[in-house]
Write an enzyme that holds these catalytic residues in place. Structure first.
Site: not given
Lengths: 277, 277, 277, 277, 277, 277
Positions: D216, D165, D195, D98, D133
């Protein structure tokens, strides 16, 4: 005992019993429910681990707990006596119950048994010590319980005491050689102890100035002779075959230390209940 | 038992006894010296932990070890029987000795006690199980020893079994409500067991279809009535006040399971020696 | 979920993203600067992990944080709704942002998908469960999200449920033999489930009294027959090929449980923003 | 990927699924039984994690395993293709199944999705990168899968890349000031990326010599203008709103880098089976 | 030193330098490339950590390594001498290089400095010991290097030696009281040492039979008087203000032990190169 | 520095010195005794680690501590200046003393040495950086101390900077090829630096556009030529043979960065006392 050093162990014990959570309790209680429990002695015992172990186990699980009527470690407790009361979230109380009880029942058992040995020899100038025959993973706790019971600790580990045994001696050819080799490398902060089986070996120990001479499984008469031979020039430790029936006679031989493996490997868990109400 | 899961524990136990090293042994033996030791039973016992615990402890400390005459776990061993012989570096043998012995003496003790309970009820169709009253940090090992002795395990932790006790019931108002709440959240892969004190509670358990009904500290007569009432519609577990004097009578009531906390909290360590030669 | 058990994981996740520190933030902000951020839903979703995960992540990084307008886990949230506001040190907010978002976006995604399945079968007396097809390292969290979405959990691990599959059966020769072997060793606190492919196998399961019968990848007609055969004598779980298009028809066959691997392995992360202001 | 660094993670994942052991398998198989399994692609995919993850997971559980026909990471695999065959102890194969599948299904899914993006822009001189992410706890693995798919990695953590940012800029008053502060403290071995939302900001970045300018969420026309303004004086990264429908048009604007959060947060697990026989 | 105990530390050091991998090396070398390197002394030194540290660091990173011409720890090495050659995968050699060098340069530095002190007092019957002024996290290694240099170790930690200092004495009111309290609780396996500033204190130590008397920062004349007073009834340790200019004169006072913090806190790293070819 | 990341290290250092407890202190002080200590500079130094290291060490051991007159890291301190005063339980103060001192003496030593280098080149537009020649296990702390002293950090580990050295170049055949291979795989967020020995290599670096050119062990004249050749098209780092006698001349060649291994591998511990009263 050092809470800083103990916490990691207690957390591990809690994780063992909790794995991924208490599924029964989570099904029934929300995190608002609070309760009051009493830890009660169900037989006479010497208390050990009350604040640093039992209370601490619950504290590691969460906040908003209060402890009352906490008995002092080392004190004698009768059947029916309260060891402590705890007020706090029910979820915390139920999660910690088994681990806390499993621990203090064992620790009180050790303290109680130690006290029996200590009391049995109280007329003699002798100390009762534990050995390294402790439960793996619980040495710090069990050695603490021995102290709570009135005993002293023998070396903690293979690092903080020298004990030259038969196979060390055999490898070196003689006690003298083994002691010599050890003295060359071991810090002066650590005493040197040698295990002996015969009076000749005792004499050899005296000749090379060891700090403590262990009389291993000797009969009472031989021990008495050994003590006389040594005559204060080294500490004398009796070891082997010690039980509550023999300990007083052994003390009577004049040894300084009696080490008792049974304190930790054969203590019966004390009976302690956790009652709600 | 799963070596993958066990190794971290065994390493921790070794670190506890080694701290920063074995100062006596390092003073006396170089890393070339090899030796042969025999683990020997000094009293009759059921073997447990021979290969996965004792042998493994030494393997974790180094290479070049060989093990012979290793007794199979679960087998009956007499006084004087060899449990295993080990050939390897003296440093490794001395470093691991105490941890290995401390562990298997306890495990054999548990297996031996379990076997006594199992033998005592061998004419009945009943199983002997342990409880969660295990030594903190040793649950996996102690539950294995129970199996080696012929017992079965009860739930491992708070995560893999539901046991609804008096305070759960009190909080919910009734067994029925507690069972209902539990069923709603607990995986269907886990059976639901309820602790009962009275026959009325037993009836309520039957009415809401619990899987196992625990008869807690009931007398023999009440247990017999409970078994008759339940009549195979749930498993019946007897719990509380079980000892070697009472277990056979309890089995005679027809219960399916007898859980015995003493298996793990009161087993005497078996006497095992490690002899050089 | 148990904060005590969760903290170690969350710390590990933070260390993964922080390594040796946040070099951009440390260059720009001192440790006095404070800020206010809002976690906002950018699409409709079911909330999961608000307090125990998102808030906790920041708390593990430092003190002086306050949380407001925290949405309750399990509640339905619309696009633009506030999930929580956080006031605290800017360094803490920037350090924890990515980990907190990565976690709750996934958890809300799982809760949201679970709710869709639950809603799809809401006219039936059936439960939706997850499987062990969770993200390695996130099982506790993902199973919690399934519950937040209204589902139930299947077994947590290989330790707390028995599931006898085709290769187990093949090894034993028959379902009967496999069940028998399992019953002999597995705690009575754990139910026994068997995976079946045919009605003959279903019949064999009934004959040996398994607790749950899994119908693996059967067509609707066969499932219906199986349910009729079983007739309440065991729980029935449908598994395999379940998606939002088929789940309602499967529920219509009368099974008790539908397990859906997709809940955890195929949920889309929910879109959540962290806005400063 | 570095096996040395990976092993701790893989062990943790195995412990999560094993807890205290595989109770079904242990009931049925002894440790002598061996078997042969085939990992097979049930849909087209890009392979990732074959040797370093799938094979390694089993190796961590025990010895006596052999692996054959192992597909190279990064290679394209069709439905029905063998990914690897494994011969070894059944207990090991069932214990690891698994975890191995959960991991490689995810990694192949990421590699497969990455390859789609890479193929979509193959006529352009542009690179596809991931973001932070990633799934908490799986960053090393997921970033490896992106590379297996033909993508490049963006910064690994907050420690090894500077990304200034909007809130950093706001705190400093201007991009210029933020860049200046960062340059003063950040190692010269790390490039500085800013950014930007507007062409004015792009100009300010050029004026203070940043290494990479992130555009962005700009529309295509603005991106094209930005690229013209920048004219090779900095790397240009497009970020935000990238999907398989838009990525080719974005590449057409002349940016150097397109970062795609979806690579890791939205990849579907690839379907892989483990068949016995 | 115990490889079993050392490995965890070495792994931690490697993780510190590797974080998520060696990005330069992975870009350039595949895992097939092998190489041969030579560790060479670039100045005269005493070797320390060759096999157990340097070689072990590389072994922890992977297999297929061979080591040749490994110099024995404690031996004197000249400029240009080979310390060891290593043949193995280039990736492994480059990954481990910095950690291995950082460690052995420090250890050889400590051994080299220790040897200077030992040689300086070689005409006297005195031992040179270290202190607890070691680098945090490196105590086991640094104390080993002291032994390699010909010194002995003082106590390892606060657990394995008693050292009663001025604030302990102040708290108890007198040396006598402090020694008494300590003797009551500390294992007999551990010697008792007291720090003294005056001859009166030395006398008090003699009166209560301490094992070692530390003369703290006394001038030579006072030390000589103290040695005469003690006259073999306790070990005498000189401490404070010891350097290579003063150590010989201190030895001349007749003390048994000279403890030198500089051995570990002020040793210069030895210059060692790792050359390819 | 990040307390979140530092705490695990500090705990480990404390465990190293405490092992199973402070036996001397526990014999003498109960847990009620409190005291006041002063950390005092015994020579001029640059402060480093006051609040985040020294104070934190004590806080990890227990509560009820207060810190006063804490000197700011990076500030210049004279002989006799107070670095901080601490009020709290004596047990905590004695347990933490050695670890706290061992750490800050080293950190202040590094900061102090760094400041000397920084001051030596203060008329030039050049930065002083450290290297990876840090004490294993202390990199985060030592790199912080360099910053406290006014230096900058070079890459932290093998993960967050590319440094192409001679063996990388040899393996690829040319700098150009090595740079090309690296660029293909390394994140754009990381600059590429190449170590050069000759002006031809410098030229090749310019031709393939590396970010930083390291001049390794070049003489002053060659460095000057290299700087002229490079003419601002890359950062220039001087490395090798840097000491306080040579650093100013090296700065005079016009390089941008001077990396100094000695900052961390050869700093002398600063002398700091902890006085009671």
């Amino acid at each position: 005992m050092d809470t800083f050093l103990l916490d990691d162990q207690l957390r591990r014990f809690l994780r063992e019993d909790l794995e991924h959570g208490d599924i029964t309790t989570d099904a029934i209680f929300d995190d608002q429910a609070t309760g009051l429990v009493t830890l009660e002695a169900r037989e006479p015992m010497i208390a050990a681990g009350m604040e640093q172990v039992a209370a601490r186990v619950f504290c590691l699980l969460g906040d908003n707990l209060s402890f009352d009527q906490v008995v002092t470690d080392g004190s004698k407790v009768d059947r029916g006596d309260v060891l402590m009361t705890i007020n706090g979230p029910v979820r915390t109380l139920l999660r910690g119950e088994r681990v806390a009880l499993n621990l203090i029942q064992r620790l009180c058992g050790i303290a109680t048994l130690t006290r029996k040995y200590v009391d049995a020899v109280k007329d003699f100038d002798v100390i009762i010590t534990d050995t390294r025959k402790t439960t793996p993973g619980l040495r710090m706790l069990e050695k603490y319980a021995v102290r709570a019971g009135g005993g002293k600790n023998h070396r903690y580990s293979l690092s903080d005491g020298v004990l030259i045994k038969d196979n060390h001696i055999a490898a070196c050819g003689s006690i003298t050689e083994a002691v010599e080799k050890t003295r060359t490398t071991v810090p002066h902060t650590i005493a040197i102890e040698v295990e002996t089986d015969t009076l000749d070996q005792v004499q050899e120990c005296l000749d090379c100035g060891v700090d403590t001479i262990m009389l291993d499984n000797m009969d009472l008469e031989t021990m008495r002779e050994a003590v006389a031979m040594i005559d204060g020039r080294a500490l004398v430790e009796a070891s082997g075959g010690v039980n509550l029936d023999t300990v007083r006679a052994i003390a009577g031989t004049g040894v300084n230390i009696i080490s008792v493996g049974a304190l930790t490997h054969s203590a019966q868990a004390s009976d302690i209940g956790m009652d709600w109400g």
